[in-house]
Design a protein around this motif. Structure first.
Motif, PDB file in Angstrom:
ATOM      1  N   PRO A 156       0.815  -1.229   0.000  1.00 53.51           N
ATOM      2  CA  PRO A 156       0.000   0.000   0.000  1.00 53.51           C
ATOM      3  C   PRO A 156       0.845   1.274   0.000  1.00 53.51           C
ATOM      4  O   PRO A 156       0.442   2.279  -0.596  1.00 53.51           O
ATOM      5  CB  PRO A 156      -0.811  -0.121   1.300  1.00 53.51           C
ATOM      6  CG  PRO A 156      -0.868  -1.591   1.579  1.00 53.51           C
ATOM      7  CD  PRO A 156       0.457  -2.125   1.131  1.00 53.51           C
ATOM      8  N   LYS A 157       2.027   1.239   0.641  1.00 54.63           N
ATOM      9  CA  LYS A 157       2.910   2.412   0.648  1.00 54.63           C
ATOM     10  C   LYS A 157       3.425   2.703  -0.759  1.00 54.63           C
ATOM     11  O   LYS A 157       3.506   3.860  -1.184  1.00 54.63           O
ATOM     12  CB  LYS A 157       4.081   2.190   1.594  1.00 54.63           C
ATOM     13  CG  LYS A 157       3.704   2.144   3.076  1.00 54.63           C
ATOM     14  CD  LYS A 157       4.930   1.877   3.931  1.00 54.63           C
ATOM     15  CE  LYS A 157       4.564   1.747   5.400  1.00 54.63           C
ATOM     16  NZ  LYS A 157       5.751   1.414   6.232  1.00 54.63           N
ATOM     17  N   LYS A 160       0.677   4.245  -2.801  1.00 59.54           N
ATOM     18  CA  LYS A 160       0.488   5.651  -2.428  1.00 59.54           C
ATOM     19  C   LYS A 160       1.591   6.530  -3.032  1.00 59.54           C
ATOM     20  O   LYS A 160       1.331   7.664  -3.469  1.00 59.54           O
ATOM     21  CB  LYS A 160       0.468   5.792  -0.910  1.00 59.54           C
ATOM     22  CG  LYS A 160       0.144   7.200  -0.418  1.00 59.54           C
ATOM     23  CD  LYS A 160      -0.040   7.246   1.092  1.00 59.54           C
ATOM     24  CE  LYS A 160      -1.341   6.595   1.493  1.00 59.54           C
ATOM     25  NZ  LYS A 160      -1.627   6.766   2.938  1.00 59.54           N
ATOM     26  N   ASP A 161       2.822   6.015  -3.073  1.00 60.43           N
ATOM     27  CA  ASP A 161       3.936   6.777  -3.648  1.00 60.43           C
ATOM     28  C   ASP A 161       3.695   7.086  -5.124  1.00 60.43           C
ATOM     29  O   ASP A 161       4.060   8.155  -5.613  1.00 60.43           O
ATOM     30  CB  ASP A 161       5.245   5.998  -3.496  1.00 60.43           C
ATOM     31  CG  ASP A 161       5.773   6.011  -2.068  1.00 60.43           C
ATOM     32  OD1 ASP A 161       5.327   6.867  -1.279  1.00 60.43           O
ATOM     33  OD2 ASP A 161       6.622   5.151  -1.752  1.00 60.43           O
ATOM     34  N   PHE A 163       0.823   7.634  -6.561  1.00 62.67           N
ATOM     35  CA  PHE A 163      -0.156   8.716  -6.666  1.00 62.67           C
ATOM     36  C   PHE A 163       0.423  10.049  -6.188  1.00 62.67           C
ATOM     37  O   PHE A 163       0.019  11.112  -6.673  1.00 62.67           O
ATOM     38  CB  PHE A 163      -1.419   8.360  -5.895  1.00 62.67           C
ATOM     39  CG  PHE A 163      -2.092   7.111  -6.405  1.00 62.67           C
ATOM     40  CD1 PHE A 163      -2.212   6.886  -7.768  1.00 62.67           C
ATOM     41  CD2 PHE A 163      -2.589   6.158  -5.538  1.00 62.67           C
ATOM     42  CE1 PHE A 163      -2.822   5.742  -8.260  1.00 62.67           C
ATOM     43  CE2 PHE A 163      -3.200   5.019  -6.007  1.00 62.67           C
ATOM     44  CZ  PHE A 163      -3.316   4.795  -7.381  1.00 62.67           C
ATOM     45  N   LYS A 164       1.379   9.993  -5.268  1.00 60.23           N
ATOM     46  CA  LYS A 164       2.062  11.224  -4.848  1.00 60.23           C
ATOM     47  C   LYS A 164       2.812  11.847  -6.018  1.00 60.23           C
ATOM     48  O   LYS A 164       3.004  13.069  -6.067  1.00 60.23           O
ATOM     49  CB  LYS A 164       3.033  10.927  -3.703  1.00 60.23           C
ATOM     50  CG  LYS A 164       2.360  10.694  -2.358  1.00 60.23           C
ATOM     51  CD  LYS A 164       3.411  10.401  -1.288  1.00 60.23           C
ATOM     52  CE  LYS A 164       2.758  10.162   0.072  1.00 60.23           C
ATOM     53  NZ  LYS A 164       3.782   9.816   1.117  1.00 60.23           N
ATOM     54  N   TYR A 194      -7.905  -0.218  -3.876  1.00 58.72           N
ATOM     55  CA  TYR A 194      -6.846   0.791  -3.760  1.00 58.72           C
ATOM     56  C   TYR A 194      -7.271   2.124  -4.360  1.00 58.72           C
ATOM     57  O   TYR A 194      -6.845   3.184  -3.879  1.00 58.72           O
ATOM     58  CB  TYR A 194      -5.555   0.279  -4.396  1.00 58.72           C
ATOM     59  CG  TYR A 194      -4.900  -0.792  -3.564  1.00 58.72           C
ATOM     60  CD1 TYR A 194      -4.323  -0.486  -2.340  1.00 58.72           C
ATOM     61  CD2 TYR A 194      -4.890  -2.117  -3.976  1.00 58.72           C
ATOM     62  CE1 TYR A 194      -3.745  -1.464  -1.549  1.00 58.72           C
ATOM     63  CE2 TYR A 194      -4.304  -3.113  -3.188  1.00 58.72           C
ATOM     64  CZ  TYR A 194      -3.742  -2.774  -1.978  1.00 58.72           C
ATOM     65  OH  TYR A 194      -3.180  -3.743  -1.191  1.00 58.72           O
ATOM     66  N   LYS A 197      -9.471   3.550  -1.576  1.00 59.78           N
ATOM     67  CA  LYS A 197      -8.658   3.911  -0.407  1.00 59.78           C
ATOM     68  C   LYS A 197      -7.857   5.183  -0.648  1.00 59.78           C
ATOM     69  O   LYS A 197      -7.677   6.009   0.261  1.00 59.78           O
ATOM     70  CB  LYS A 197      -7.720   2.760  -0.061  1.00 59.78           C
ATOM     71  CG  LYS A 197      -6.915   2.974   1.218  1.00 59.78           C
ATOM     72  CD  LYS A 197      -6.112   1.729   1.570  1.00 59.78           C
ATOM     73  CE  LYS A 197      -5.366   1.928   2.879  1.00 59.78           C
ATOM     74  NZ  LYS A 197      -4.589   0.712   3.257  1.00 59.78           N
ATOM     75  N   ASN A 198      -7.367   5.365  -1.865  1.00 62.71           N
ATOM     76  CA  ASN A 198      -6.536   6.523  -2.184  1.00 62.71           C
ATOM     77  C   ASN A 198      -7.308   7.655  -2.857  1.00 62.71           C
ATOM     78  O   ASN A 198      -6.716   8.649  -3.270  1.00 62.71           O
ATOM     79  CB  ASN A 198      -5.378   6.089  -3.078  1.00 62.71           C
ATOM     80  CG  ASN A 198      -4.369   5.225  -2.354  1.00 62.71           C
ATOM     81  OD1 ASN A 198      -3.521   5.732  -1.629  1.00 62.71           O
ATOM     82  ND2 ASN A 198      -4.460   3.913  -2.526  1.00 62.71           N
TER      83      ASN A 198
END
Length: 287
Positions: A156-157, A160-161, A163-164, A194, A197-198
């Protein structure tokens, strides 16, 4: 895996899986099976590798090569529906998984929209030999592992990276590649979980595989085909639903959109009665 011999046996495996209504199982031959420990070690080694100078250098080379391959692959193909994703930000892309190189049209789409593309891959793809192995280990990949601790914390990290970075993430919700299978298959919920969640949308796609008007041989028992990438309406998470409820709803919408795209493209209702024409470009027998 990403390549293989004995395509007729693979097609027999597809036919058997369709009959059993097992649409997300592997059908390729001789895929390796990793233990939990091997899976975790393989993926950890990859992420350590991404921190090296060699990776950064090779990643730039792979990005250039990948772009050239996507331009070449799309020279006789089409992308339809780009107006559906005008000015869209970070997102998860979903499409049918039917070929070793079916990410190339998505790569072209990302390039046209000035977006960096990352791809979720299975851990075993990191062990491929030759050029494909170099691509998998030095491209913009986010590998899956069977390790529960990795899936629960690390994966998940990494998502997320992506999408950052305002990038796009390609996920194959059909899970396994079914070589040259034309039909969209029932989808698994992971991509939509996902996305929910994001708080990013799903860019829903379907690739149509067309026979050429005049058959041209590509290999023994195979004719060349043409692909058309259909960009369908994006699917956004509902802020009033839970993550899991959103995932289920988004998954259902995406499957219905892919089903409708298939029916429009091929001019017939989607059903899972297997026929030889379900395998694009193949002219040989399937027992």
């Amino acid at each position: 895996m990403i390549f293989g011999n004995n395509r007729p046996q693979v097609f027999k495996n597809i036919k058997k899986a369709v009959k059993a209504k097992q649409f997300n199982i592997p059908v390729e031959l001789d895929d390796p099976v990793l233990t939990l420990k091997q899976s975790k070690e393989t993926v950890e080694k990859y992420w350590q590798h991404t921190k090296t100078f060699f990776y950064r250098f090779t990643n730039n080379v792979m990005d250039t090569l990948y772009g050239a391959l996507s331009n070449l692959s799309m020279s006789k193909s089409q992308i339809i529906g780009q107006e559906n994703i005008k000015d869209i930000g970070p997102a998860i892309i979903t499409t049918n998984h039917f070929k070793h190189t079916d990410s190339l049209p998505i790569r072209k789409l990302a390039s046209l929209n000035h977006k960096k593309l990352y791809i979720v891959i299975e851990d075993i793809n990191l062990l491929l030999p030759g050029l494909f192995g170099i691509i998998m280990n030095n491209g913009n990949m986010v590998p899956l592992s069977k390790s529960p601790s990795y899936l629960g914390r690390e994966f998940p990290k990494h998502i997320k990276d992506v999408f950052k970075k305002k990038a796009w993430l390609l996920v194959y919700p059909e899970q396994e590649m079914w070589y040259e299978y034309r039909k969209p298959r029932p989808l698994k919920n992971g991509a939509y979980y996902y996305a929910s969640k994001n708080k990013v949308p799903i860019i829903s796609c379907f690739v149509e595989i067309q026979d050429l008007p005049k058959p041209e041989k590509n290999a023994p028992q195979f004719n060349k085909t043409k692909t058309i990438l259909h960009i369908l309406p994006p699917i956004y998470p509902d802020p009033h639903l839970s993550i899991r409820a959103n995932a289920r709803k988004m998954c259902e919408i995406d499957y219905k959109q892919k089903q409708a795209a298939y029916e429009k493209a091929y001019g017939k209702k989607l059903d899972y009665t297997f026929t030889n024409s379900d395998i694009a470009g193949y002219s040989g027998p399937i027992d």
